[in-house]
Design a protein around this motif. Structure first.
Motif, short mmCIF file in Angstrom:
data_model
loop_
_atom_site.label_atom_id
_atom_site.label_comp_id
_atom_site.label_asym_id
_atom_site.label_seq_id
_atom_site.Cartn_x
_atom_site.Cartn_y
_atom_site.Cartn_z
N VAL A 5 -4.26 15.31 2.65
CA VAL A 5 -5.60 14.78 2.40
C VAL A 5 -5.52 13.47 1.61
N PHE A 6 -4.62 13.41 0.62
CA PHE A 6 -4.46 12.20 -0.18
C PHE A 6 -4.04 11.02 0.70
N PHE A 7 -3.00 11.23 1.50
CA PHE A 7 -2.50 10.14 2.35
C PHE A 7 -3.49 9.79 3.46
N THR A 8 -4.21 10.77 3.98
CA THR A 8 -5.23 10.49 4.99
C THR A 8 -6.34 9.64 4.40
N GLY A 9 -6.81 10.02 3.21
CA GLY A 9 -7.85 9.24 2.53
C GLY A 9 -7.39 7.83 2.24
N ARG A 10 -6.16 7.71 1.75
CA ARG A 10 -5.62 6.39 1.46
C ARG A 10 -5.42 5.58 2.74
N PHE A 11 -5.08 6.25 3.84
CA PHE A 11 -4.91 5.55 5.11
C PHE A 11 -6.24 4.96 5.58
N VAL A 12 -7.31 5.71 5.42
CA VAL A 12 -8.64 5.22 5.81
C VAL A 12 -9.01 4.00 4.98
N THR A 13 -8.82 4.07 3.65
CA THR A 13 -9.17 2.91 2.82
C THR A 13 -8.22 1.74 3.09
N TYR A 14 -6.97 2.05 3.43
CA TYR A 14 -6.01 1.00 3.77
C TYR A 14 -6.45 0.24 5.04
N ILE A 15 -6.85 0.98 6.07
CA ILE A 15 -7.30 0.34 7.32
C ILE A 15 -8.50 -0.55 7.04
N PHE A 36 -10.49 -8.76 -4.52
CA PHE A 36 -11.83 -8.34 -4.10
C PHE A 36 -11.80 -7.01 -3.37
N THR A 37 -10.91 -6.88 -2.40
CA THR A 37 -10.87 -5.65 -1.61
C THR A 37 -10.38 -4.46 -2.43
N SER A 38 -9.57 -4.73 -3.44
CA SER A 38 -9.06 -3.65 -4.28
C SER A 38 -10.16 -2.93 -5.05
N VAL A 39 -11.18 -3.66 -5.45
CA VAL A 39 -12.31 -3.03 -6.16
C VAL A 39 -12.97 -1.99 -5.25
N GLU A 80 -9.34 -1.92 4.19
CA GLU A 80 -8.91 -3.05 3.39
C GLU A 80 -8.16 -4.08 4.24
N THR A 81 -7.27 -3.62 5.08
CA THR A 81 -6.48 -4.53 5.91
C THR A 81 -7.37 -5.33 6.87
N THR A 92 0.83 -1.20 0.00
CA THR A 92 0.00 0.00 0.00
C THR A 92 0.86 1.25 0.00
N ILE A 93 1.91 1.27 0.79
CA ILE A 93 2.81 2.44 0.82
C ILE A 93 3.41 2.69 -0.56
N ALA A 94 3.91 1.64 -1.20
CA ALA A 94 4.49 1.78 -2.53
C ALA A 94 3.45 2.28 -3.54
N ALA A 95 2.27 1.70 -3.50
CA ALA A 95 1.23 2.07 -4.44
C ALA A 95 0.72 3.49 -4.21
#
Length: 140
Positions: free
Chosen positions: A86-96, A119-122, A98-99, A54-57
């Motif tokens: 905002v970008f990293f915060t949003g991605r962090f929320v979707t990462y949590i 599945f979770t990537s969609v 997803e994880t 996720t960090i790399a992506a």
């Protein structure tokens, strides 16, 4: 032919922005999945594999979204700081989200990690697009 396509109700969703988002999303997914698979081959737990991939992506995604998809032209420190936060915060929320879903699907239900990642990537792609469009790059 393009006029017919644009007049169709789906035409408003199929424009330069959404097509470039999908293409950049495919590239971002390749980066994420490639790193995820490498981590799995190295024997890492699914949660750690997901974190590293996720960090790399996300780093890759920020730049292709800024430059190609949403064409955010400002490179001022103030704009970059806000966008990155905002970008990293949003991605962090979707990462949590997803994880947690991956842990549930893999550790509790015993499903294969890579299939669950697909599945979770969609779900993550949909959430990330909305966050980027409405909150990060302020495209109305």
């Amino acid at each position: 032919m393009m006029k017919l396509f644009k007049d169709h109700r789906f035409g408003k969703f199929c424009n330069r922005e959404t097509i470039s988002y999908l293409i950049c999303g495919v590239l971002t997914t390749i980066v994420g999945f490639g790193v995820f698979l490498l981590c799995e081959v190295l024997g890492m737990h699914v949660a750690l594999s997901n974190t590293i991939s996720t960090i790399a992506a996300v780093i890759f995604a920020y730049f292709v979204n800024k430059i190609i998809v949403f064409r955010s032209e400002s490179w001022s420190v103030k704009v970059l700081a806000r966008e990155l936060f905002v970008f990293f915060t949003g991605r962090f929320v979707t990462y949590i989200m997803e994880t947690l879903l991956l842990i549930l699907l893999v550790d509790v239900f015993g499903l294969p990690g890579f299939i669950c990642k697909i599945f979770t990537s969609v779900l993550v792609v949909i959430g990330n697009y909305i966050i980027s469009k409405k909150a990060v790059f302020n495209v109305i």
